[in-house]
Design a protein around this motif. Structure first.
Motif, PDB file in Angstrom:
ATOM      1  N   ASN A  27       0.838  -1.197   0.000  1.00 44.90           N
ATOM      2  CA  ASN A  27       0.000   0.000   0.000  1.00 44.90           C
ATOM      3  C   ASN A  27       0.873   1.248   0.000  1.00 44.90           C
ATOM      4  OD1 ASN A  27      -2.309  -1.563   0.098  1.00 44.90           O
ATOM      5  ND2 ASN A  27      -2.466  -1.467   2.327  1.00 44.90           N
ATOM      6  N   GLY A  28       0.350   2.288  -0.608  1.00 46.81           N
ATOM      7  CA  GLY A  28       1.117   3.526  -0.642  1.00 46.81           C
ATOM      8  C   GLY A  28       0.420   4.574  -1.471  1.00 46.81           C
ATOM      9  N   ALA A  29       1.218   5.501  -1.983  1.00 51.53           N
ATOM     10  CA  ALA A  29       0.671   6.635  -2.731  1.00 51.53           C
ATOM     11  C   ALA A  29       0.464   6.272  -4.193  1.00 51.53           C
ATOM     12  CB  ALA A  29       1.607   7.826  -2.601  1.00 51.53           C
ATOM     13  N   GLY A  30      -0.470   5.360  -4.427  1.00 54.78           N
ATOM     14  CA  GLY A  30      -0.768   4.961  -5.792  1.00 54.78           C
ATOM     15  C   GLY A  30      -2.165   5.361  -6.205  1.00 54.78           C
ATOM     16  N   HIS A  31      -2.641   4.799  -7.319  1.00 54.94           N
ATOM     17  CA  HIS A  31      -3.959   5.133  -7.845  1.00 54.94           C
ATOM     18  C   HIS A  31      -4.856   3.911  -7.972  1.00 54.94           C
ATOM     19  CE1 HIS A  31      -2.652   9.232  -8.762  1.00 54.94           C
ATOM     20  NE2 HIS A  31      -1.563   8.708  -9.309  1.00 54.94           N
ATOM     21  N   ALA A  32      -4.338   2.713  -7.634  1.00 56.28           N
ATOM     22  CA  ALA A  32      -5.134   1.485  -7.728  1.00 56.28           C
ATOM     23  C   ALA A  32      -5.789   1.211  -6.378  1.00 56.28           C
ATOM     24  CB  ALA A  32      -4.243   0.319  -8.143  1.00 56.28           C
ATOM     25  N   PHE A  33      -7.122   1.400  -6.315  1.00 61.52           N
ATOM     26  CA  PHE A  33      -7.834   1.195  -5.052  1.00 61.52           C
ATOM     27  C   PHE A  33      -7.699  -0.245  -4.601  1.00 61.52           C
ATOM     28  CE2 PHE A  33     -11.773  -0.128  -2.897  1.00 61.52           C
ATOM     29  CZ  PHE A  33     -11.695   0.690  -1.770  1.00 61.52           C
ATOM     30  N   HIS A  34      -7.421  -0.413  -3.304  1.00 62.28           N
ATOM     31  CA  HIS A  34      -7.219  -1.748  -2.749  1.00 62.28           C
ATOM     32  C   HIS A  34      -8.323  -2.125  -1.767  1.00 62.28           C
ATOM     33  CE1 HIS A  34      -5.548  -5.219  -0.865  1.00 62.28           C
ATOM     34  NE2 HIS A  34      -5.146  -4.600   0.222  1.00 62.28           N
ATOM     35  N   SER A  35      -8.578  -1.286  -0.782  1.00 58.55           N
ATOM     36  CA  SER A  35      -9.573  -1.594   0.244  1.00 58.55           C
ATOM     37  C   SER A  35      -9.809  -0.338   1.088  1.00 58.55           C
ATOM     38  CB  SER A  35      -9.086  -2.744   1.131  1.00 58.55           C
ATOM     39  OG  SER A  35      -7.895  -2.365   1.815  1.00 58.55           O
ATOM     40  N   HIS A  36     -10.670  -0.459   2.065  1.00 59.92           N
ATOM     41  CA  HIS A  36     -10.859   0.609   3.035  1.00 59.92           C
ATOM     42  C   HIS A  36     -10.114   0.275   4.325  1.00 59.92           C
ATOM     43  CE1 HIS A  36     -14.382   1.714   0.473  1.00 59.92           C
ATOM     44  NE2 HIS A  36     -13.976   2.935   0.825  1.00 59.92           N
ATOM     45  N   ALA A  37      -9.672   1.300   5.002  1.00 60.67           N
ATOM     46  CA  ALA A  37      -8.993   1.136   6.285  1.00 60.67           C
ATOM     47  C   ALA A  37      -9.515   2.185   7.257  1.00 60.67           C
ATOM     48  CB  ALA A  37      -7.482   1.273   6.105  1.00 60.67           C
ATOM     49  N   ARG A  38      -9.353   1.919   8.531  1.00 53.80           N
ATOM     50  CA  ARG A  38      -9.779   2.890   9.531  1.00 53.80           C
ATOM     51  C   ARG A  38      -8.872   4.114   9.492  1.00 53.80           C
ATOM     52  NH1 ARG A  38     -10.085   0.694  15.342  1.00 53.80           N
ATOM     53  NH2 ARG A  38      -7.862   0.376  14.887  1.00 53.80           N
ATOM     54  N   LEU A  39      -9.461   5.265   9.729  1.00 54.79           N
ATOM     55  CA  LEU A  39      -8.675   6.500   9.752  1.00 54.79           C
ATOM     56  C   LEU A  39      -7.581   6.428  10.803  1.00 54.79           C
ATOM     57  CD1 LEU A  39      -8.234   9.388   8.723  1.00 54.79           C
ATOM     58  CD2 LEU A  39      -9.956  10.161  10.378  1.00 54.79           C
ATOM     59  N   LEU A  40      -7.836   5.729  11.909  1.00 56.87           N
ATOM     60  CA  LEU A  40      -6.819   5.588  12.947  1.00 56.87           C
ATOM     61  C   LEU A  40      -5.625   4.766  12.461  1.00 56.87           C
ATOM     62  CD1 LEU A  40      -9.025   4.936  16.133  1.00 56.87           C
ATOM     63  CD2 LEU A  40      -7.763   7.025  15.550  1.00 56.87           C
ATOM     64  N   ASP A  41      -5.906   3.797  11.558  1.00 56.41           N
ATOM     65  CA  ASP A  41      -4.819   2.955  11.036  1.00 56.41           C
ATOM     66  C   ASP A  41      -4.082   3.620   9.882  1.00 56.41           C
ATOM     67  OD1 ASP A  41      -5.517   0.972  12.858  1.00 56.41           O
ATOM     68  OD2 ASP A  41      -6.976   0.088  11.464  1.00 56.41           O
ATOM     69  N   LEU A  42      -4.806   4.429   9.133  1.00 58.87           N
ATOM     70  CA  LEU A  42      -4.207   5.123   7.992  1.00 58.87           C
ATOM     71  C   LEU A  42      -4.596   6.594   8.081  1.00 58.87           C
ATOM     72  CD1 LEU A  42      -2.545   4.551   5.397  1.00 58.87           C
ATOM     73  CD2 LEU A  42      -4.703   4.310   4.173  1.00 58.87           C
ATOM     74  N   PRO A  43      -3.911   7.369   8.915  1.00 57.59           N
ATOM     75  CA  PRO A  43      -4.321   8.753   9.208  1.00 57.59           C
ATOM     76  C   PRO A  43      -4.032   9.719   8.060  1.00 57.59           C
ATOM     77  CG  PRO A  43      -2.288   8.237  10.356  1.00 57.59           C
ATOM     78  CD  PRO A  43      -2.718   6.973   9.697  1.00 57.59           C
ATOM     79  N   ASP A  44      -4.873   9.651   7.030  1.00 52.66           N
ATOM     80  CA  ASP A  44      -4.755  10.557   5.890  1.00 52.66           C
ATOM     81  C   ASP A  44      -6.166  11.027   5.530  1.00 52.66           C
ATOM     82  OD1 ASP A  44      -4.299  11.913   3.558  1.00 52.66           O
ATOM     83  OD2 ASP A  44      -3.076  10.352   2.620  1.00 52.66           O
ATOM     84  N   SER A  45      -6.525  12.193   6.023  1.00 50.72           N
ATOM     85  CA  SER A  45      -7.899  12.682   5.836  1.00 50.72           C
ATOM     86  C   SER A  45      -8.211  12.986   4.383  1.00 50.72           C
ATOM     87  CB  SER A  45      -8.120  13.937   6.698  1.00 50.72           C
ATOM     88  OG  SER A  45      -7.175  14.950   6.355  1.00 50.72           O
ATOM     89  N   ARG A  46      -7.212  13.118   3.536  1.00 52.14           N
ATOM     90  CA  ARG A  46      -7.461  13.381   2.111  1.00 52.14           C
ATOM     91  C   ARG A  46      -8.140  12.187   1.451  1.00 52.14           C
ATOM     92  NH1 ARG A  46      -1.485  14.529   0.272  1.00 52.14           N
ATOM     93  NH2 ARG A  46      -1.326  12.607   1.506  1.00 52.14           N
TER      94      ARG A  46
END
Length: 283
Positions: A27-46
């Motif tokens: 996972n990272g700064a790509g464009h291929a959607f993978h799944s949803h994650a909790r905001l607490l686990d992936l703190p990126d409000s964008r």
């Protein structure tokens, strides 16, 4: 893309973390959607997905997780034995040198690293190039291959050479005329089971058919130098064609048993043909 470079891609996802041009499993700064994650686990409000958060009904914010694209390592394994010195107007060795230059140029263009291993009767340390991201790597490899002298000792160090790549997830271009026992090649392919292997079979036009005119000719073994006089006639041409077809079937069967597709190069190298190979191999 210019004439020297070719397009390539891997049949799967790279596990690398360095950003690049290939599909990755991380996972990272790509464009291929993978799944949803909790905001607490992936703190990126964008990447906040309001609809998915409300639909989940768990009382927590969800963000979109994407797969990044990653760089890979491209490796050339080049046969520089005596049989690769055969060919006109280009030796098979010269074609191998052009392949190396093209591969390095292509890798640099997409941000991948490229390295080289070579062998004849022994592993050729003098032709070793570590994996690097360098604009000039291709020219250095081409000059080194074209100027090398083959060993005068019979034998094949293919297995010894590819052992250095065992277990690695790399794109490996295996460049040879493959005039080796099938058992040796099978062992080498098994060692490269974790890699994405592209067998490039370099054959000269003189290997495809005997002279078209009947008469005595002297055939010389490219590896041992032994000369054998033979009478060329229609019957010999039929046997020659049958043996060539049998050898190709054997190579196809060996590679096919490992889900590999060889590319046969007769008398030259065309970068566009290698691009088409990848477009057909990896949909």
């Amino acid at each position: 893309m210019d004439d020297i470079a070719f397009f390539y891609r891997i049949p799967g996802r790279s596990g690398g973390h360095r950003p690049g041009a290939h599909q990755a499993s991380t996972n990272g700064a790509g464009h291929a959607f993978h799944s949803h994650a909790r905001l607490l686990d992936l703190p990126d409000s964008r990447r906040l997905d309001v609809r998915a958060s409300l639909r989940a009904g768990r009382g927590e914010w969800l963000v979109r997780a994407y797969r990044q694209r990653a760089a890979i390592s491209l490796r050339l394994v080049v046969d520089v034995s005596a049989s690769m010195q055969v060919g006109a107007p280009l030796r098979k060795l010269d074609i191998a040198a052009r392949i190396a230059e093209s591969a390095a140029h292509s890798a640099f263009g997409v941000g991948d690293t490229v390295g080289m291993l070579a062998f004849d009767a022994a592993h050729r340390e003098d032709l070793y190039f570590p994996a690097m991201h360098s604009r000039g790597a291709g020219q250095q490899m081409r000059l080194a291959i074209a100027a090398c002298n083959p060993s005068k000792t019979a034998g094949c160090a293919l297995v010894e050479t590819v052992r250095q790549l065992a277990g690695r997830r790399e794109l490996v271009f295996l460049v040879s005329d493959f005039h080796w026992p099938l058992a040796v090649m099978a062992e080498a392919m098994d060692m490269l089971s974790h890699a994405w292997v592209v067998p490039l079979v370099v054959w000269d036009q003189t290997e495809l058919a005997p002279p078209p005119v009947d008469g005595f000719v002297t055939l010389r073994d490219a590896e041992t130098g032994a000369a054998t006089p033979v009478w060329v006639n229609a019957r010999l041409r039929q046997r020659w064609a049958a043996q060539l077809a049998s050898r190709r079937r054997a190579l196809d069967a060996l590679f096919g048993s490992r889900n590999l597709l060889p590319l046969y190069l007769h008398g030259g190298f065309d970068a566009a043909a290698l691009s088409r190979y990848f477009l057909e191999l990896v949909p």
